[in-house]
Design an enzyme around this catalytic site. Sequence first.
Site, PDB file in Angstrom:
ATOM      1  N   ASP A  77      25.066 -11.241  61.771  1.00  0.00           N
ATOM      2  CA  ASP A  77      25.064 -12.517  62.465  1.00  0.00           C
ATOM      3  C   ASP A  77      24.163 -13.460  61.663  1.00  0.00           C
ATOM      4  O   ASP A  77      22.974 -13.164  61.444  1.00  0.00           O
ATOM      5  CB  ASP A  77      24.546 -12.325  63.895  1.00  0.00           C
ATOM      6  N   TYR A  88      25.854 -25.158  65.062  1.00  0.00           N
ATOM      7  CA  TYR A  88      25.096 -26.275  65.658  1.00  0.00           C
ATOM      8  C   TYR A  88      23.608 -26.184  65.354  1.00  0.00           C
ATOM      9  O   TYR A  88      22.843 -27.026  65.753  1.00  0.00           O
ATOM     10  CB  TYR A  88      25.320 -26.343  67.176  1.00  0.00           C
ATOM     11  N   LYS A  89      23.180 -25.112  64.642  1.00  0.00           N
ATOM     12  CA  LYS A  89      21.767 -24.975  64.304  1.00  0.00           C
ATOM     13  C   LYS A  89      21.533 -25.670  62.955  1.00  0.00           C
ATOM     14  O   LYS A  89      21.586 -26.887  62.887  1.00  0.00           O
ATOM     15  CB  LYS A  89      21.365 -23.502  64.314  1.00  0.00           C
ATOM     16  N   PHE A 148      19.472 -11.538  69.129  1.00  0.00           N
ATOM     17  CA  PHE A 148      19.620 -12.503  70.210  1.00  0.00           C
ATOM     18  C   PHE A 148      20.312 -11.808  71.380  1.00  0.00           C
ATOM     19  O   PHE A 148      21.292 -11.082  71.178  1.00  0.00           O
ATOM     20  CB  PHE A 148      20.461 -13.680  69.709  1.00  0.00           C
ATOM     21  N   ARG A 178       7.800 -22.042  68.878  1.00  0.00           N
ATOM     22  CA  ARG A 178       8.670 -21.860  67.719  1.00  0.00           C
ATOM     23  C   ARG A 178       8.911 -23.201  67.035  1.00  0.00           C
ATOM     24  O   ARG A 178       9.184 -24.203  67.704  1.00  0.00           O
ATOM     25  CB  ARG A 178       9.977 -21.268  68.239  1.00  0.00           C
TER      26      ARG A 178
HETATM   27  C1  PLP Z   1      22.247 -19.160  68.799  1.00  0.00           C
HETATM   28  C2  PLP Z   1      22.704 -17.758  68.816  1.00  0.00           C
HETATM   29  C3  PLP Z   1      23.766 -17.343  69.639  1.00  0.00           C
HETATM   30  C4  PLP Z   1      24.430 -18.271  70.608  1.00  0.00           C
HETATM   31  O1  PLP Z   1      25.781 -17.953  70.794  1.00  0.00           O
HETATM   32  P1  PLP Z   1      26.792 -19.014  71.389  1.00  0.00           P
HETATM   33  O2  PLP Z   1      27.981 -18.222  71.774  1.00  0.00           O
HETATM   34  O3  PLP Z   1      27.071 -20.031  70.315  1.00  0.00           O
HETATM   35  O4  PLP Z   1      26.131 -19.669  72.560  1.00  0.00           O
HETATM   36  C5  PLP Z   1      24.188 -16.028  69.551  1.00  0.00           C
HETATM   37  N1  PLP Z   1      23.602 -15.147  68.697  1.00  0.00           N
HETATM   38  C6  PLP Z   1      22.578 -15.514  67.897  1.00  0.00           C
HETATM   39  C7  PLP Z   1      21.976 -14.520  66.971  1.00  0.00           C
HETATM   40  C8  PLP Z   1      22.086 -16.817  67.947  1.00  0.00           C
HETATM   41  O5  PLP Z   1      21.054 -17.174  67.176  1.00  0.00           O
END
Ligand code: PLP
Length: 393
Positions: free
Chosen positions: A180, A205-206, A109, A352
Site C-alpha cells: 500500500d 488525495y494525499k 492503516f 503529526r
Molecule cells: C489514507 C489511507 C487509506 C484510506 O482509504 P480510503 O478507502 O481512500 O478511504 C487506506 N489505507 C491507508 C494505508 C491509508 O493511508
Amino acid sequence: MLKKDQFYLPDGVIYLDGNSLGPLPKAAVSQLNKTVEDEWGAMLIKGWNDAGWMKKPSIVGDKIGKLLGCAPGTTVVGDTLSIKVYQALAAALAMRLERKIVLSDNGNFPSDLYIADGLLRTLKQGHELRVVAPEDVYENITEDVAVVMLTQVDYRTGRMHDMQALTKAAHDVGAISIWDLAHSAGAVPVDMTACNAEFAVGCTYKYLNGGPGAPGFIYTRPDIAEDAEPSLAGWLGHAEPFAFDLEYRPARGIERMRVGTPPILQLAALETALAVWDDVSIHDVRAKSIALSELFIREVEANCPQLKLISPRNADERGSQVSFAFEHGYPAMQALIDAGVIGDFRAPDTMRFGFTPLYLDESDVKRAVEILTDIMKNETWKQPRFQKKGDVT
Ligand SMILES: *Cc1c(COP(=O)(O)O)cnc(C)c1O
C-alpha cells in the site's frame, strides 16, 4: 520549494497536512470548470467517447504508474483505496489457495486490516490475519504465509519499510507481496518494477493532491496480470462491457481491476494535479522533504522539550512526515491549527506533521516551530475551546 505558486494556500496558513489531504492545485479549478461545462454540459452522454472519459482510468493510472516505476498499462484508477486493497488481497489469495496466513503489521492503516479481516471472514476457509509489530515482519515471513500485505510508510510514525528486502523475503518463501503506497506516492521514490512485488495500491488525495474523494489506484505486475482473478467483477472490468453479456469475462490485464463508472470530475482534478510532476523529480522532492523534516525535528527538540519524537531519527527510515508524542496532543494541535499551522492528531497522543516541498519551504517550517513553541510556553492549549472534538481529527 518547487511549485508553491501553483497551489491555493490561504493567507496565514502553513499547511503541514498534505500527507492527509493535498491542497488545491490552481489549474484544477479551471480544468474542473471546463470538464463540467464543455464536457458534461455540452456533450452530455457523448462525453464518454468524445471527451475520452472511458479511457481516463487507464490514462491517469499510467501517469501515477510512471511516478512509481510501473510499466505502462499496469496501473488503473478507480473506487477508493479500501476497495483496491480488497481487490489486490482477493486476487493474491486466489494465487495461493493452499496457504492460509495473511501477514501484516500493527502500523498498517486500520482500513487495510478491516478490509482483510472482512474478506477472510467472507471466504470462510480458515484464513488467519496475522498482525505483528512492524519491526517483526521480516522474521514472520514463513513458509505458511500466503500474502504479505503492508503499507510502506506507517501513517502514525512515518516509519518506512524496506520494500525491496521484504518483497524478496516474501518471494523466497513463495508468498505474494502487496504494498500500500498511500503515504509513498508523490512523497518518496518507489520503483515497483525493481521491487518486483505482485500488487500495489494507493490513494491520490494525499501527496498527489487529487482532492477529497479522489479515486485510488491499483498496480498488477505485468507477468501475472492475466492470472489475477477479479473479485469485484463489475461491468467495466469485463472484456467487452458493451456486449452486455450475461456472463463475466475479465478484461485484459489491469483493466479487469476496473469495477464501475469512473468519477470523471474527480479524475479531471486528479489528472491536472499530476501535471505538476511533468517537470519535477521525485528525487528532488525527497531530498527537500528530508531537509525540511530534519530542520523541523532539530527546531522542535531545541524549543519544545515537552514533545517526544516518535518517528525514526534516521531519515532513510522515515517517510515524508514527522510525528511527536505529547500527552495533550489533541488540544495542542487544535491550538496550533487556530494559529494557522495545520497538522493533525492521531490517537492516542500523536501530533503529526507532513512535509511537502512542492509548496513548503524552510521559512514555513521555521515559522511553524515558532508558533508551536509559543503555544507550548504559554500553554495556550489549556483553553477550553481547544478540548472539543470534531468528527474528523
Ligand atoms: C489514507 C489511507 C487509506 C484510506 O482509504 P480510503 O478507502 O481512500 O478511504 C487506506 N489505507 C491507508 C494505508 C491509508 O493511508
